[in-house]
Structure formats: C-alpha cells, structure tokens
Design a protein around this motif. Structure first.
Motif, PDB file in Angstrom:
ATOM      1  N   ASN A   1     -76.706   0.192   7.401  1.00 33.63           N
ATOM      2  CA  ASN A   1     -76.012   1.356   7.931  1.00 33.63           C
ATOM      3  C   ASN A   1     -76.304   1.508   9.423  1.00 33.63           C
ATOM      4  O   ASN A   1     -76.037   2.541  10.007  1.00 33.63           O
ATOM      5  CB  ASN A   1     -76.406   2.629   7.180  1.00 33.63           C
ATOM      6  N   GLU A   2     -76.847   0.476  10.010  1.00 33.96           N
ATOM      7  CA  GLU A   2     -77.126   0.495  11.443  1.00 33.96           C
ATOM      8  C   GLU A   2     -76.019  -0.246  12.168  1.00 33.96           C
ATOM      9  O   GLU A   2     -76.151  -1.445  12.468  1.00 33.96           O
ATOM     10  CB  GLU A   2     -78.500  -0.121  11.709  1.00 33.96           C
ATOM     11  N   TYR A   3     -74.918   0.450  12.371  1.00 35.90           N
ATOM     12  CA  TYR A   3     -73.786  -0.151  13.042  1.00 35.90           C
ATOM     13  C   TYR A   3     -73.196   0.831  14.063  1.00 35.90           C
ATOM     14  O   TYR A   3     -73.687   1.946  14.220  1.00 35.90           O
ATOM     15  CB  TYR A   3     -72.732  -0.612  12.029  1.00 35.90           C
ATOM     16  N   TYR A   4     -72.167   0.357  14.762  1.00 39.07           N
ATOM     17  CA  TYR A   4     -71.563   1.140  15.838  1.00 39.07           C
ATOM     18  C   TYR A   4     -70.175   1.611  15.416  1.00 39.07           C
ATOM     19  O   TYR A   4     -69.522   0.962  14.605  1.00 39.07           O
ATOM     20  CB  TYR A   4     -71.436   0.294  17.118  1.00 39.07           C
ATOM     21  N   TRP A   5     -69.747   2.728  15.967  1.00 39.50           N
ATOM     22  CA  TRP A   5     -68.432   3.246  15.627  1.00 39.50           C
ATOM     23  C   TRP A   5     -67.696   3.750  16.867  1.00 39.50           C
ATOM     24  O   TRP A   5     -68.289   4.189  17.812  1.00 39.50           O
ATOM     25  CB  TRP A   5     -68.539   4.387  14.599  1.00 39.50           C
ATOM     26  N   SER A   6     -66.381   3.652  16.768  1.00 41.92           N
ATOM     27  CA  SER A   6     -65.500   4.270  17.756  1.00 41.92           C
ATOM     28  C   SER A   6     -64.525   5.130  16.972  1.00 41.92           C
ATOM     29  O   SER A   6     -63.843   4.638  16.081  1.00 41.92           O
ATOM     30  CB  SER A   6     -64.752   3.196  18.553  1.00 41.92           C
ATOM     31  N   ILE A   7     -64.504   6.430  17.286  1.00 43.24           N
ATOM     32  CA  ILE A   7     -63.692   7.378  16.511  1.00 43.24           C
ATOM     33  C   ILE A   7     -62.819   8.157  17.487  1.00 43.24           C
ATOM     34  O   ILE A   7     -63.327   8.868  18.349  1.00 43.24           O
ATOM     35  CB  ILE A   7     -64.588   8.358  15.719  1.00 43.24           C
ATOM     36  N   GLN A   8     -61.517   7.991  17.381  1.00 43.26           N
ATOM     37  CA  GLN A   8     -60.568   8.667  18.260  1.00 43.26           C
ATOM     38  C   GLN A   8     -59.565   9.435  17.409  1.00 43.26           C
ATOM     39  O   GLN A   8     -59.133   8.956  16.368  1.00 43.26           O
ATOM     40  CB  GLN A   8     -59.822   7.654  19.134  1.00 43.26           C
ATOM     41  N   GLY A   9     -59.180  10.625  17.878  1.00 43.74           N
ATOM     42  CA  GLY A   9     -58.212  11.424  17.137  1.00 43.74           C
ATOM     43  C   GLY A   9     -57.164  12.032  18.028  1.00 43.74           C
ATOM     44  O   GLY A   9     -57.325  12.089  19.255  1.00 43.74           O
ATOM     45  N   PHE A  10     -56.089  12.504  17.432  1.00 42.51           N
ATOM     46  CA  PHE A  10     -54.952  13.068  18.157  1.00 42.51           C
ATOM     47  C   PHE A  10     -54.355  14.170  17.300  1.00 42.51           C
ATOM     48  O   PHE A  10     -54.124  13.989  16.112  1.00 42.51           O
ATOM     49  CB  PHE A  10     -53.934  11.950  18.410  1.00 42.51           C
ATOM     50  N   ASP A  11     -54.062  15.361  17.952  1.00 41.69           N
ATOM     51  CA  ASP A  11     -53.449  16.429  17.165  1.00 41.69           C
ATOM     52  C   ASP A  11     -52.358  17.190  17.903  1.00 41.69           C
ATOM     53  O   ASP A  11     -51.928  18.238  17.437  1.00 41.69           O
ATOM     54  CB  ASP A  11     -54.526  17.398  16.657  1.00 41.69           C
ATOM     55  N   ASP A  12     -51.905  16.707  19.023  1.00 46.84           N
ATOM     56  CA  ASP A  12     -50.864  17.300  19.887  1.00 46.84           C
ATOM     57  C   ASP A  12     -51.007  18.810  20.068  1.00 46.84           C
ATOM     58  O   ASP A  12     -50.010  19.528  20.189  1.00 46.84           O
ATOM     59  CB  ASP A  12     -49.449  16.915  19.445  1.00 46.84           C
ATOM     60  N   SER A  13     -52.255  19.296  20.130  1.00 47.38           N
ATOM     61  CA  SER A  13     -52.504  20.734  20.241  1.00 47.38           C
ATOM     62  C   SER A  13     -52.794  21.171  21.667  1.00 47.38           C
ATOM     63  O   SER A  13     -53.028  22.350  21.915  1.00 47.38           O
ATOM     64  CB  SER A  13     -53.713  21.100  19.383  1.00 47.38           C
TER      65      SER A  13
END
Lengths: 229, 242
Positions: free
Chosen positions: A168-180
């Motif tokens: 569980n020792e890994y890297y993440w990239s988390i991107q989101g979009f909600d046009d708000s």
C-alpha cells in the motif's frame, strides 16, 4: 551435418563438394529462417519475423563495446534474475561505453510504472451506487460510491512493489472536475488510519470543495496509481 | 531468381549446378541486405551487423526458451505494435503502442513543463563536462504545440498536436510552489492549479486541448488568481490506456 565454412577446397572433386554444398545451402536457409523470412520464403523477403535475444554475460566484453554512432541491443539477467533487455552505447563523451537496462518485468524501465488508472463520472441513483467508468486500467468495473463525492476504486490485480509483493506504499494522482467555478480537491479519504483509505487492493478517494465538504456534483474524475518499478 | 535449399543433388553435373549455386548466393545476398549490412561491406567491422529490424506482424506469439526473450510485432486493434515475450514462454507485453512507449497498461500521449508567466515550454540545460561552453538539451514537450496563457495568467490552454483519439484520458498536474499563501485583497489565501472548472467538462477536456486554471482555495471562494504569484512552473502529463 552442420554448416561448413571451409568448403570447397581447391583439390576437392565436385562429387565431394556436392554434399557439402547441399548441406550448407540447407543450413543457411534453415538457420536464417529461425528469425527471418527464409531465403526460399517469398512472403517475408529478408525481413525479421521476430528477434530472439539469448542472454549475454553483460560484462565489459560481452557484448563488446559499440563503436561511435551505433548501439547494441541485447538481453541479460537482471538483479531480479529475470531476462531483460539492455542497451549499450557510447556516453556523451563518445569515449566510454555505458549499459542501460531497458525493461524490468517486461515493461520499459523508467523507475516508476503506472499500476492503475480510471476516468469516471459520479453516476446516478441512490447510494450506495455503482458507476461504469469511461476508461480504466487495472480497475474493476464498476466503481463504487458510498456517498456523494466519495469513490472506491478496487484494483483488478493488487498493487505490488518493485519486488512483486503486494503493497500500500504507492503514489497517486487524483484530479476532479465539477463545473462549479470552485476548487475541486481530490485526495485519498481522510480517515483515522492510512490503511483504511489505501491498500494494495483498493483506494478510497474523496473530492471536496474549498470548505472541505464532499462535492455532490462531481462531473468527472481521473485517478492514476504509480509505484516504484 | 529462386533460392533452392536442396542443391546440388548427388547426380547433378556442374554445368547444371553452377547456375543454381550462383542464384542461391545471389538470393542470400539480396535477402541478407534487407536488414543487415552487406557481407562485402568495405567497413569490415559492420559485416554481420544489423542496419535495422523490420518486423512484419506475427499471427501468434513466438515461443521462448529459458534465458531468452523475443521482440516482435503483432496486430493490436488495427495497429502494428511492438511486443516482447519473457523467457520460457512467459508474459507477453506491449513495448510500443502506435509510436508511443507502452508502460504496462498506460501510454504517455503528451507532456510539458511550462512557465506560468508566458506559457513558454521549460528548457533544461545539461552541461557537458568535456565542453566548457556547456551543452543545452531542449526538453520542452511531447506532442504539444503550445500553451496559451489568458485571464491575466490565471488560465492555461494546453494545445495537443496531434489531437488525441479520445477525451477520456488521464491527466496529472504538478507544480512547484514558491509560496504557501498569496495576498488576495485583505486576506492571504492558498491557490490550486486544476482543470478549468467554470465551464462544462467537454469544454475543458477535449481531444485538442486541456484547460487549466489557478484557483483560490477558500471556503466559498470562486476567484482566480495569477498562477505565477505562487508557482513558476506547471507540469502536465496526459495518459491513455495502451
């Protein structure tokens, strides 16, 4: 009988040489045909079918150092005792040779490797809901959402470390979009323990606004998981 | 000219065999020279070496024994991609997916690092230790034509060239912050670089562009602020399934 490079000799009679020539022509065709279109195969004239690379010792002399303006592609045993691709070429000084490992466990070796990815929307219906992602790599379809703005991505194959063990020792990239017209902050779920949000089998991600509230109107999200290669 | 592997036969006379032997040698030379240096090349050291590898598609994965691997090509959804197979008939992995390196599942479609003041791609300088004047290696971008800066340095349009085949791609946005907070009116606030968020997704993420914005991180903030107030460079990667 095998290929003989020393025939025919000057005193040989043709009836001696006939067998040798026959064998040589047959051997040439057979051996060339292992990795190339054979000489009597008009469908692949001279081209490679595939290239079989038998392990070299990967020492200073095997393979030998390349000349300027050339590279040598070969296979050798890696530190993990697997057979991998290597390249040997002159360094920028054009004096010394350097050897680089090109692959590790079958994929190009750059130090990090992607292990999972998903591009998805928020879905519809009552919670908990399931979401069909738009694009995935090593992520189970469907994606689960227990509450608005929170998503559980389950991996098809567990995330592993450089030695192949689940991690569980890994890297993440988390991107989101909600046009708000507001910030969208994507993070692993903020819980009391790391392993509740992040495991070798899944990751739970939250998308929150600037006030720290889970976003209910997320339009699209994308997540990439990386590990050391 | 046809190669005959089964000549000369025991009863053949030299008058017959001479022509066959000659044609065989000529065919060997002709086919050999497709991917290899000519056997009579004046640069003797090159004889036996490859000029290139031409890999026509294979209908099935080749076999491999212990301590050997195979590199080959085969069809993948209409593309001719390069694969390799691990030793002992092991795993088959794609190395290249339609001119892009396949990293075990994803392929890098585009990349850039750009200046948040004017959108110029970042150039990396590498000094050659043997050359006192130094040597610049231009690491600008992959498959991108330009970055358009607008909105008083709050909005960045990353233009793909060539366009991508789908808008369902994955993207990473990284930036180096030189300041934690920036002054916005009477308050100090934090900023975030994200995909442009005041229009529809289909306007922000398309096959021809990705639009980013520098947004204030506030409890109910909706403003944008010039990115170069807090981060000089933004790094973007675009990935798709390989």
């Amino acid at each position: 009988m095998s290929f003989d490079a020393n025939i025919p000799q000057p005193p040989d009679h043709l009836d001696n040489s006939q067998g040798d020539l026959l064998t040589n022509f047959g051997e040439l065709n057979t051996q060339f045909g292992v990795n190339h279109g054979a000489f009597n195969d008009g469908t692949l004239p001279g081209k490679h079918k595939f290239v079989t690379l038998v392990e070299r010792a990967n020492t200073a002399n095997d393979p030998p150092n390349p000349e300027s303006n050339e590279v040598i592609l070969f296979s050798a045993e890696s530190s993990l005792f697997t057979t991998e691709l290597y390249v040997k070429q002159k360094d920028v000084s054009n004096t010394n040779s350097q050897t680089y490992q090109l692959t590790k466990t079958g994929i190009p070796f750059i130090g990090m490797k992607p292990q999972a990815a998903a591009n998805f929307g928020r879905g519809a219906g009552a919670f908990p809901r399931t979401i069909v992602p738009d694009s995935t790599f090593n992520v189970v379809n469907p994606i689960d959402s227990s509450v608005a703005g929170r998503f559980t991505l389950t991996y098809t194959n567990a995330i592993v470390n450089a030695s192949g063990a689940a991690t569980n020792e890994y890297y993440w990239s988390i991107q989101g979009f909600d046009d708000s017209n507001n910030p969208v902050i994507g993070t692993p779920r903020v819980t009391a323990t790391y392993s509740d949000a992040i495991s070798s089998a899944r990751i739970v991600v939250d998308f929150r606004n600037g006030a720290g509230t889970l976003i209910t109107t997320l339009t699209r999200a994308n997540v990439i998981i990386w590990s050391v290669q | 000219m046809v190669y005959k592997p089964a000549i000369p036969q025991i009863n053949d006379r030299i008058t017959k065999s001479q022509k066959d032997i000659l044609q065989n040698f000529q065919r060997i030379k002709q086919y050999w020279n497709i991917d290899h240096f000519d056997m009579t090349r004046s640069e003797v050291a090159n004889r036996g070496m490859h000029k290139k590898l031409t890999l026509p598609e294979q209908s099935s994965d080749p076999t491999t024994a212990a301590n050997e691997v195979a590199v080959y090509s085969k069809d993948s959804s209409g593309n001719t991609d390069i694969y390799w197979r691990s030793e002992s008939d092991g795993a088959v992995n794609k190395l290249f997916s339609k001119d892009k390196v396949a990293l075990g599942g994803l392929k890098l479609e585009a990349y850039c690092a750009f200046n948040t003041t004017n959108g110029d791609f970042m150039q990396v300088s590498v000094v050659d230790i043997d050359n006192p004047e130094g040597r610049k290696i231009d690491v600008k971008s992959i498959n991108l034509s330009s970055v358009t800066v607008s909105g008083a340095r709050t909005t960045f349009t990353i233009n793909f060239s060539p366009v991508l085949s789908s808008a369902d791609y994955f993207y990473t946005i990284d930036y180096r912050q030189t300041k934690v907070d920036v002054q916005f009116g009477l308050i100090k606030t934090r900023l975030q670089i994200q995909s442009k968020n005041n229009v529809a997704y289909a306007s922000t993420c398309t096959t021809s562009k990705l639009v980013l914005e520098s947004r204030i991180l506030a409890t109910n903030g909706s403003g944008l602020l010039a990115a170069d107030l807090f981060c000089p460079v933004i790094y973007v990667e675009i990935w798709t399934v390989s």
